[in-house]
Design a protein around this motif. Structure first.
Motif, PDB file in Angstrom:
ATOM      1  N   VAL A  30     -10.916  -7.120  -3.890  1.00 12.25           N
ATOM      2  CA  VAL A  30     -11.006  -7.707  -2.252  1.00 12.25           C
ATOM      3  C   VAL A  30      -9.871  -6.947  -1.723  1.00 12.25           C
ATOM      4  CG1 VAL A  30     -10.785  -9.579  -0.788  1.00 12.25           C
ATOM      5  CG2 VAL A  30     -12.377  -9.598  -3.044  1.00 12.25           C
ATOM      6  N   LEU A  31      -8.781  -6.948  -2.278  1.00  7.38           N
ATOM      7  CA  LEU A  31      -7.715  -6.305  -1.789  1.00  7.38           C
ATOM      8  C   LEU A  31      -7.710  -4.830  -1.380  1.00  7.38           C
ATOM      9  CD1 LEU A  31      -4.659  -6.281  -0.777  1.00  7.38           C
ATOM     10  CD2 LEU A  31      -3.801  -6.048  -2.968  1.00  7.38           C
ATOM     11  N   ALA A  42      -0.765   2.139   3.508  1.00  7.00           N
ATOM     12  CA  ALA A  42      -0.058   1.043   3.653  1.00  7.00           C
ATOM     13  C   ALA A  42       1.511   1.332   4.060  1.00  7.00           C
ATOM     14  CB  ALA A  42      -0.172   0.175   2.507  1.00  7.00           C
ATOM     15  N   SER A  43       2.058   2.356   3.550  1.00 10.00           N
ATOM     16  CA  SER A  43       3.375   2.423   3.683  1.00 10.00           C
ATOM     17  C   SER A  43       3.790   2.738   5.382  1.00 10.00           C
ATOM     18  CB  SER A  43       3.967   3.781   2.976  1.00 10.00           C
ATOM     19  OG  SER A  43       3.370   4.929   3.303  1.00 10.00           O
ATOM     20  N   ALA A  47       2.159  -5.699   7.781  1.00 10.55           N
ATOM     21  CA  ALA A  47       1.019  -6.743   7.348  1.00 10.55           C
ATOM     22  C   ALA A  47       1.782  -8.070   7.560  1.00 10.55           C
ATOM     23  CB  ALA A  47       0.679  -6.590   5.909  1.00 10.55           C
ATOM     24  N   VAL A  48       1.106  -9.040   8.052  1.00 13.67           N
ATOM     25  CA  VAL A  48       1.720 -10.537   8.269  1.00 13.67           C
ATOM     26  C   VAL A  48       0.464 -11.486   7.694  1.00 13.67           C
ATOM     27  CG1 VAL A  48       1.936 -12.466   9.724  1.00 13.67           C
ATOM     28  CG2 VAL A  48       2.476  -9.943  10.510  1.00 13.67           C
ATOM     29  N   ASP A  49       0.967 -12.404   6.645  1.00 24.40           N
ATOM     30  CA  ASP A  49       0.272 -13.268   6.064  1.00 24.40           C
ATOM     31  C   ASP A  49       0.595 -14.671   6.622  1.00 24.40           C
ATOM     32  OD1 ASP A  49      -1.641 -14.528   4.321  1.00 24.40           O
ATOM     33  OD2 ASP A  49      -0.215 -14.574   2.680  1.00 24.40           O
ATOM     34  N   MET A  60       0.648 -10.080  -3.371  1.00 20.59           N
ATOM     35  CA  MET A  60      -0.257  -9.079  -3.474  1.00 20.59           C
ATOM     36  C   MET A  60      -0.099  -8.006  -2.521  1.00 20.59           C
ATOM     37  SD  MET A  60      -3.558 -10.948  -5.020  1.00 20.59           S
ATOM     38  CE  MET A  60      -4.295  -9.479  -5.539  1.00 20.59           C
ATOM     39  N   LEU A  61      -0.190  -8.503  -1.226  1.00 15.63           N
ATOM     40  CA  LEU A  61       0.071  -7.575  -0.147  1.00 15.63           C
ATOM     41  C   LEU A  61       1.358  -6.622  -0.437  1.00 15.63           C
ATOM     42  CD1 LEU A  61      -0.713  -9.670   2.850  1.00 15.63           C
ATOM     43  CD2 LEU A  61      -2.198  -7.854   2.025  1.00 15.63           C
ATOM     44  N   ALA A  62       2.536  -7.252  -0.737  1.00 11.12           N
ATOM     45  CA  ALA A  62       3.823  -6.521  -0.839  1.00 11.12           C
ATOM     46  C   ALA A  62       3.679  -5.721  -1.837  1.00 11.12           C
ATOM     47  CB  ALA A  62       5.062  -7.672  -1.030  1.00 11.12           C
TER      48      ALA A  62
END
Length: 262
Positions: A30-31, A42-43, A47-49, A60-62
């Motif tokens: 999913v990610l 991504a670099s 992103a905001v959670d 997982m995002l980090a």
């Protein structure tokens, strides 16, 4: 003698330790699919959670190398647990809600809510997310419910809940509630388009104590049963699993993604 205040819907203060320790992660495919929607490395993205809890999804995002990752969480105990167990990731933690993140206009390329979007007001939160996202940025709401029907023993345990409380209403399940209408509501939203749904199954094998810990972190069941009956339910689970070496649970990570209109 003073008595502890009763647990309230949506209040995870007393559950933060169990939540961070025992909740399972989300399916990695999913990610990967979410990253594919972004169409950039991504670099180079922020992103905001939101409603990050103890940071299960945030971590997982980090881990995939975003330029920056910010976790927004209104509950101080959950934030503290997330910061304490950050896994060495460089995450900025902030106090805020889905309706009022406190973030600057156009400051994120990806904004997510993992197992938390059902707690916010849809209209206020989506307006806030559109404000925070850059043009073309993506909002993603995701959940990670158990597929209890894949394991007859777990299905029997879930059935005991309904025997104890026939009118039990699950708030957070990713297979009911808000998810039943979420595709239509996002498609009809004037601020978003290109709605995509993503799902992936994954199997988690855990000890009986770990499985019980995951139940202790559940807010909606605990509030509706009350502490006495919830304790009885946990004892039932412990007795039912007395001969088990481990518990095998299948989870279905489900995500709804929508792109901010320019």
């Amino acid at each position: 003698m003073a008595h502890a205040a009763a647990l309230q819907h949506g209040d995870f203060t007393a559950l933060a330790t169990d939540y961070g320790r025992y909740r399972p992660g989300y399916a990695k495919p999913v990610l990967s699919a979410v990253l594919g929607l972004l169409r950039r490395e991504a670099s180079s993205l922020d992103a905001v959670d939101v409603g990050a809890g103890t940071g299960l999804w945030t971590h997982m995002l980090a881990g995939v190398g975003f330029r920056s990752v910010t976790a927004v969480e209104p509950n101080a105990a959950m934030r503290a647990a997330g910061q304490r167990d950050d896994g060495g990731h460089d995450i900025v933690w902030r106090d805020g809600t889905g309706e009022a993140t406190g973030l600057a206009d156009g400051s994120a390329d990806l904004l997510t809510m993992a197992s938390s979007f059902h707690w916010v007001d849809f209209d206020s939160a989506t307006a806030e997310f559109r404000r925070v996202l850059r043009p073309g940025g993506w909002f993603v709401a995701l959940w990670n419910p158990r597929l209890v029907e894949r394991n007859p023993l777990l299905a029997e345990i879930e059935a005991e809940l309904l025997r104890m409380k026939p009118d039990l209403r699950r708030v957070s399940s990713g297979r009911s509630g808000i998810t039943e209408t979420l595709t239509d509501r996002l498609n009809q939203h004037p601020g978003f388009d290109d709605v995509v749904t993503i799902e992936s199954r994954h199997v988690v094998r855990q000890s009986v104590e770990h499985y019980l810990g995951a139940w202790r972190s559940v807010n909606d069941v605990r509030v509706q049963l009350g502490e006495v009956d919830f304790g009885r339910f946990l004892e039932y689970v412990r007795d039912r699993l007395a001969d088990a070496d481990e518990v095998e649970a299948t989870y279905l990570s489900r995500a709804w993604a929508a792109r901010r209109r320019d």
